[in-house]
Design an enzyme around this catalytic site. Structure first.
Site, PDB file in Angstrom:
ATOM      1  CG  ASN A   1     -31.548  19.212  66.484  1.00 19.90           C
ATOM      2  OD1 ASN A   1     -30.856  20.233  66.467  1.00 19.90           O
ATOM      3  ND2 ASN A   1     -32.004  18.679  67.613  1.00 19.90           N
ATOM      4  CD1 TRP A   2     -27.424  19.659  61.059  1.00 19.19           C
ATOM      5  CD2 TRP A   2     -26.003  21.345  60.658  1.00 19.19           C
ATOM      6  NE1 TRP A   2     -27.103  19.635  59.723  1.00 19.19           N
ATOM      7  CE2 TRP A   2     -26.235  20.655  59.451  1.00 19.19           C
ATOM      8  CE3 TRP A   2     -25.147  22.451  60.637  1.00 19.19           C
ATOM      9  CZ2 TRP A   2     -25.628  21.036  58.248  1.00 19.19           C
ATOM     10  CZ3 TRP A   2     -24.554  22.839  59.449  1.00 19.19           C
ATOM     11  CH2 TRP A   2     -24.796  22.123  58.261  1.00 19.19           C
ATOM     12  CE  LYS A   3     -29.451  16.290  68.801  1.00 23.69           C
ATOM     13  NZ  LYS A   3     -29.475  15.097  69.645  1.00 23.69           N
TER      14      LYS A   3
ATOM     15  CG  HIS B   1     -34.093  18.301  71.487  1.00 22.52           C
ATOM     16  ND1 HIS B   1     -33.230  17.642  72.326  1.00 22.52           N
ATOM     17  CD2 HIS B   1     -34.058  17.648  70.300  1.00 22.52           C
ATOM     18  CE1 HIS B   1     -32.690  16.622  71.662  1.00 22.52           C
ATOM     19  NE2 HIS B   1     -33.180  16.597  70.432  1.00 22.52           N
TER      20      HIS B   1
ATOM     21  CD  GLU C   1     -29.710  16.732  72.810  1.00 22.09           C
ATOM     22  OE1 GLU C   1     -29.575  17.716  72.051  1.00 22.09           O
ATOM     23  OE2 GLU C   1     -29.545  15.552  72.429  1.00 22.09           O
TER      24      GLU C   1
ATOM     25  CD  GLU D   1     -35.866  14.019  68.855  1.00 21.05           C
ATOM     26  OE1 GLU D   1     -35.254  13.798  67.813  1.00 21.05           O
ATOM     27  OE2 GLU D   1     -35.497  14.869  69.688  1.00 21.05           O
TER      28      GLU D   1
ATOM     29  N   GLY E   1     -28.714   9.818  70.178  1.00 21.08           N
ATOM     30  CA  GLY E   1     -27.253   9.833  70.160  1.00 21.08           C
ATOM     31  C   GLY E   1     -26.618   8.575  70.716  1.00 21.08           C
TER      32      GLY E   1
ATOM     33  CB  SER F   1     -30.069   6.112  66.980  1.00 20.50           C
ATOM     34  OG  SER F   1     -29.417   6.544  68.162  1.00 20.50           O
TER      35      SER F   1
ATOM     36  N   GLY G   1     -30.403  13.778  64.246  1.00 23.02           N
ATOM     37  CA  GLY G   1     -29.294  14.513  64.835  1.00 23.02           C
ATOM     38  C   GLY G   1     -28.001  14.205  64.096  1.00 23.02           C
ATOM     39  N   GLY G   2     -27.212  13.277  64.663  1.00 28.80           N
ATOM     40  CA  GLY G   2     -25.877  12.981  64.145  1.00 28.80           C
ATOM     41  C   GLY G   2     -25.818  12.756  62.642  1.00 28.80           C
TER      42      GLY G   2
HETATM   43  P1  13P Z   1     -29.548  11.451  66.954  1.00 26.59           P
HETATM   44  O1  13P Z   1     -30.117  11.247  65.578  1.00 26.59           O
HETATM   45  O2  13P Z   1     -28.127  11.884  66.956  1.00 26.59           O
HETATM   46  O3  13P Z   1     -29.836  10.279  67.833  1.00 26.59           O
HETATM   47  O4  13P Z   1     -30.365  12.691  67.602  1.00 26.59           O
HETATM   48  C1  13P Z   1     -31.730  12.689  67.554  1.00 26.59           C
HETATM   49  C2  13P Z   1     -32.207  14.012  68.007  1.00 26.59           C
HETATM   50  O5  13P Z   1     -32.106  14.362  69.161  1.00 26.59           O
HETATM   51  C3  13P Z   1     -32.785  14.908  66.993  1.00 26.59           C
HETATM   52  O6  13P Z   1     -33.390  16.009  67.581  1.00 26.59           O
END
Ligand code: 13P
Length: 251
Positions: free
Chosen positions: A12-14, A99, A101, A169, A175, A214, A235-236
């Site tokens: 997920n590149w956000k 999600h 966020e 999650e 993050g 993470s 994510g990251g």
């Molecule tokens: P991180 O891997 O950056 O913690 O993000 C997880 C996430 O929110 C994937 O949707």
């Protein structure tokens, strides 16, 4: 039974990635084209601005592409929104809905998430429905109750042949570099599996449950080997092809 589910490694590149980042997609496509790649499904959900081109770059490869959100309607007067049909038209086969966020930035409720998941299914996409408790809820020992409540409210009824993916999650692990303890991941995933079996019957046996929060090359192998963890939502560490491919290889 759930250990026989083919894992899904999803990035997920956000709100990250400009056109230059398409090189990372090229590199992932290349890296997973060899016969030595593990037997898992691989997905990247870039920002919607890159989705059409990512779809072209990944066509006829093992990499699937997906959106990060969709509207509940398939078209109409909704300035700035993107429908599930539009995502599918760009080659997407998945879409992330609910999600944390989006739940926090845009006040998305369980009911809205359920409607988005239904819109995704109607457009032929597989929704990845996200759930997870925040820090205070975990401290109050409410994690499982909160997640069950989210599942009750966010999952649509399914027609024959329709498929969903659940992503657990924990909000406090997103993050932050903090990862849920293996014992907590096992407890939560097994509770989600029980919920699925109770509410969905046999179909719940094959629903993928991803862990997100993470996940990195250094911890992916351990997390992905846990019972009822059927892949990851990353994510990251999905932004750089090298890291993402290392996680794929850990699957
Ligand atoms: P991180 O891997 O950056 O913690 O993000 C997880 C996430 O929110 C994937 O949707």
């Amino acid at each position: 039974m759930s250990n026989t589910i083919k894992p899904l490694i999803a990035g997920n590149w956000k709100m990250n990635g400009l056109r230059a980042s398409l090189d990372q997609i090229r590199d992932v496509v290349q890296a997973i084209s060899g016969s030595k790649t593990p037997d898992c499904d691989v997905l990247i959900c870039p920002p919607v601005t890159l989705l059409a081109e990512a779809g072209v770059l990944s066509a006829n490869s093992r990499l699937a592409t997906g959106g990060q959100n969709c509207h509940v309607a398939q078209k109409g007067a909704h300035t700035g929104d993107i429908s599930a049909t539009m995502l599918a038209d760009c080659g997407a086969t998945f879409v992330i809905v609910g999600h944390s966020e989006r739940r926090s930035d845009h006040g998305e409720t369980d009911g809205l998430v359920r409607a988005k998941a239904r819109a995704a299914l109607d457009a032929g996409l597989t929704p990845i429905i996200c759930v997870g408790e925040n820090q205070a809820e975990r401290m109050d020992a409410l994690a499982i109750t909160v997640v069950e409540h989210q599942l009750d409210g966010s999952l649509p009824e399914l027609n024959k042949g329709e498929e969903i993916v659940i992503a657990y999650e924990p909000v406090w692990a997103i993050g932050t570099g903090e990862v849920a303890a293996s014992s907590d991941i096992v407890r939560m995933h097994s509770s989600i599996r029980d919920w699925l079996l109770k509410k969905r019957g046999l179909r719940g046996e094959t629903t993928r449950i991803l862990y997100g929060g993470s996940m990195k090359p250094g911890n992916a192998g351990e997390i992905l080997a846990l019972p009822d963890v059927n892949g990851g939502l990353i994510g990251g560490a999905s932004l750089k092809a090298d890291d993402f491919v290392a996680i794929i290889n850990a699957a």
